[in-house]
Design a protein around this motif. Sequence first.
Motif, mmCIF file in Angstrom:
data_model
loop_
_atom_site.group_PDB
_atom_site.id
_atom_site.type_symbol
_atom_site.label_atom_id
_atom_site.label_comp_id
_atom_site.label_asym_id
_atom_site.label_seq_id
_atom_site.Cartn_x
_atom_site.Cartn_y
_atom_site.Cartn_z
ATOM 1 N N GLU A 167 0.801 -1.226 0.000
ATOM 2 C CA GLU A 167 0.000 0.000 0.000
ATOM 3 C C GLU A 167 0.838 1.283 0.000
ATOM 4 O O GLU A 167 0.958 1.964 1.012
ATOM 5 N N ARG A 203 1.494 0.831 -7.077
ATOM 6 C CA ARG A 203 0.168 0.234 -6.856
ATOM 7 C C ARG A 203 -0.056 -0.936 -7.813
ATOM 8 O O ARG A 203 -0.615 -1.958 -7.431
ATOM 9 N N ALA A 204 0.382 -0.770 -9.064
ATOM 10 C CA ALA A 204 0.238 -1.857 -10.044
ATOM 11 C C ALA A 204 1.072 -3.070 -9.630
ATOM 12 O O ALA A 204 0.631 -4.215 -9.790
ATOM 13 N N SER A 226 1.794 -3.952 -6.600
ATOM 14 C CA SER A 226 1.084 -4.579 -5.490
ATOM 15 C C SER A 226 -0.145 -5.343 -5.980
ATOM 16 O O SER A 226 -0.403 -6.474 -5.541
ATOM 17 N N ARG A 227 -0.892 -4.750 -6.913
ATOM 18 C CA ARG A 227 -2.062 -5.443 -7.482
ATOM 19 C C ARG A 227 -1.652 -6.752 -8.147
ATOM 20 O O ARG A 227 -2.302 -7.783 -7.970
ATOM 21 N N ARG A 255 -1.031 -9.358 -5.577
ATOM 22 C CA ARG A 255 -2.278 -9.870 -5.002
ATOM 23 C C ARG A 255 -2.950 -10.838 -5.963
ATOM 24 O O ARG A 255 -3.445 -11.893 -5.556
ATOM 25 N N GLU A 256 -2.981 -10.467 -7.252
ATOM 26 C CA GLU A 256 -3.610 -11.336 -8.242
ATOM 27 C C GLU A 256 -2.867 -12.653 -8.372
ATOM 28 O O GLU A 256 -3.478 -13.704 -8.546
#
Length: 138
Positions: free
Chosen positions: A15, A126-127, A129-130, A133-134
């Motif tokens: 984050e 942020r990308a 981190s995304r 997560r994916e």
Amino acid sequence: MSGITNLDVLLATMEPALVEGGFVYASVPAGELAAHLSRGPIGLFREEEGITLILPADAADGLAASSPMRMITLTVHSSLEAVGLTAAFATALTVDGISANVVAGYHHDHIFVPERDAERALETLRALSRAAREKGEA
């Protein structure tokens, strides 16, 4: 040692947060450090040539200083012994052509980027981190 060491968890939960205001790096002679502490540095590092101060841009009047930078804090509590976090976000920022200067605190990593690249760097992180997560959901 406190903090998270698992790279997948760090990336998925980091984050990134853009800190308000601009910052600069400046150098002062070691013997003059006390005179500059009232400027409110958020960081300092002793080098052979002097003391590097990281301070609010508006507190650097009269000092030779870097161009204005923005600070992005990774809000995950990363361990100082974690392996790969710096390499992962440095690689992502490099791909997007963004310079990064990293300061590791006890709790968080703080990334200083050129002011003009701050929003782009925030989106890059942020990308990253995304994507982590994916990957964990797959």
